[in-house]
Design a protein around this motif. Structure first.
Motif, PDB file in Angstrom:
ATOM      1  N   PRO A  19      -8.126  30.391 -26.852  1.00 47.59           N
ATOM      2  CA  PRO A  19      -8.839  31.562 -27.952  1.00 47.59           C
ATOM      3  C   PRO A  19      -7.633  32.264 -28.580  1.00 47.59           C
ATOM      4  CG  PRO A  19     -10.299  31.328 -26.086  1.00 47.59           C
ATOM      5  CD  PRO A  19      -8.954  30.683 -25.615  1.00 47.59           C
ATOM      6  N   ALA A  20      -6.594  32.596 -27.912  1.00 52.27           N
ATOM      7  CA  ALA A  20      -5.508  33.333 -28.488  1.00 52.27           C
ATOM      8  C   ALA A  20      -4.798  32.595 -29.614  1.00 52.27           C
ATOM      9  CB  ALA A  20      -4.701  33.909 -27.320  1.00 52.27           C
ATOM     10  N   ILE A  21      -4.547  31.225 -29.328  1.00 56.15           N
ATOM     11  CA  ILE A  21      -3.809  30.636 -30.167  1.00 56.15           C
ATOM     12  C   ILE A  21      -4.724  30.300 -31.391  1.00 56.15           C
ATOM     13  CG2 ILE A  21      -2.890  28.175 -30.454  1.00 56.15           C
ATOM     14  CD1 ILE A  21      -2.107  28.085 -27.224  1.00 56.15           C
ATOM     15  N   HIS A  22      -5.955  29.815 -31.220  1.00 52.01           N
ATOM     16  CA  HIS A  22      -6.629  29.474 -32.453  1.00 52.01           C
ATOM     17  C   HIS A  22      -7.122  30.676 -33.247  1.00 52.01           C
ATOM     18  CE1 HIS A  22      -7.337  25.198 -31.689  1.00 52.01           C
ATOM     19  NE2 HIS A  22      -7.352  25.497 -30.496  1.00 52.01           N
ATOM     20  N   GLY A  23      -7.405  31.925 -32.529  1.00 53.59           N
ATOM     21  CA  GLY A  23      -7.668  33.024 -33.162  1.00 53.59           C
ATOM     22  C   GLY A  23      -6.480  33.580 -34.174  1.00 53.59           C
ATOM     23  N   PHE A  24      -5.291  33.231 -33.389  1.00 59.37           N
ATOM     24  CA  PHE A  24      -3.933  33.727 -34.238  1.00 59.37           C
ATOM     25  C   PHE A  24      -3.819  32.859 -35.586  1.00 59.37           C
ATOM     26  CE2 PHE A  24       0.604  32.874 -35.046  1.00 59.37           C
ATOM     27  CZ  PHE A  24       1.022  34.204 -35.113  1.00 59.37           C
ATOM     28  N   TRP A  25      -4.097  31.722 -35.291  1.00 69.74           N
ATOM     29  CA  TRP A  25      -3.872  30.908 -36.682  1.00 69.74           C
ATOM     30  C   TRP A  25      -5.215  31.216 -37.623  1.00 69.74           C
ATOM     31  CZ3 TRP A  25      -2.901  25.809 -33.383  1.00 69.74           C
ATOM     32  CH2 TRP A  25      -1.480  25.784 -32.859  1.00 69.74           C
TER      33      TRP A  25
END
Length: 285
Positions: A19-25
């Motif tokens: 979630p942190a990776i995709h949310g960042f992008w």
């Protein structure tokens, strides 16, 4: 008003960094969509898939342990790479069908691409671990012309994995304990060769026993690669660096596989390059 979303499913799921990776992008690109973590048990997996089939806002999901093989009978079609590996970590609705992909394999290879682009006289990988993650790694490295030494607690399981995933390859198995004690083996000239040592197990992860690997088993010039992400700088990588070896950490594979999934979910290329360092800081927070 409804909003497009993707998610990651698993049991447990609280530890997922997806979630942190995709949310960042999503934030960087200004895409109006969500990415969630959803706890799905083995008993609830079939109902989950059935419910998502009819949700027009659902863009797909990543699949983590223990569902990477269990989801296969519940979806309609497998991408050829996922079919060869026998595991799915990404499901995407496409033209009325649920299609299973495996982005772990290209994600694992991504940080190695500069090395793999060179020509070598010989390529060998020592892979430690025979669990779910090892399937994608074995298939990926076999496809890059690596001779594999697969080490596990059960050498029979290791041999069965190699025979299933690359039956024509001239690979070898060893008990995991073989690498725990020091060796006085004298390696031949490794100039022009590519050697990898890969921890594909959970050993060394927070709450798990340490990985028993003595550095004397690594040929000169080896690259050490650990897929563990907690802690990110494992004892395995620290020992390798202290001995002068190059290292690749687990975030490299995690971000690489998320890149391939993100494109399928949201139809956009995630911002990479210089923003990877910023993303790593977010994930380390």
């Amino acid at each position: 008003m409804s909003r497009a979303y993707a998610e990651v499913i698993g049991d447990p799921i609280v530890q997922s960094k997806s979630p942190a990776i995709h949310g960042f992008w999503l934030g960087k690109l200004g895409i109006d969509a969500d990415y969630r973590a959803t706890h799905v048990t083995a008993e609830g997996l079939a109902d989950f898939i059935a419910a998502r089939r009819t949700d027009p806002d659902w863009r797909g999901c990543n699949v983590t342990m223990p569902h990477k093989q269990a989801v296969i009978p519940l979806i309609d079609r497998l991408d050829p790479v996922a079919a060869r590996i026998g595991a799915v970590n990404t499901i995407v609705p496409e033209q009325g069908e649920l299609v299973g992909y495996n982005t772990d394999a290209p994600g694992f290879l991504e940080p190695l691409q500069p090395l793999l682009g060179d020509k070598h006289y010989f390529r060998m990988a020592r892979i430690l671990g025979t669990g779910g993650a090892a399937r994608a790694i074995i298939a990926a490295l076999a496809g890059e012309g690596m001779v594999i030494v697969l080490a596990g607690r059960n050498p029979d399981k290791a041999r069965a994995l190699l025979d299933e995933l690359d039956p024509k390859g001239e690979h070898h198995v060893a008990p995991l304990a073989h690498f725990a004690d020091a060796t006085d083996f004298v390696f031949d000239d490794r100039e022009g060769c590519l050697d990898l040592v890969v921890n594909a197990s959970a050993l060394g992860m927070t709450g798990q026993p340490p990985l028993p690997f003595d550095i004397s088993h690594a040929p000169p010039g080896s690259v050490f690669y650990d897929i563990v992400t907690s802690p990110l700088d494992t004892d395995f990588l620290k020992a390798a660096r202290a001995a002068g070896f190059r290292t690749v950490d687990g975030l490299s594979m995690l971000i690489g596989q998320a890149d391939h999934a993100f494109r399928r979910f949201f139809g956009a290329n995630p911002p990479r390059g210089e923003t990877d360092a910023e993303l790593r800081k977010v994930l380390g927070a």
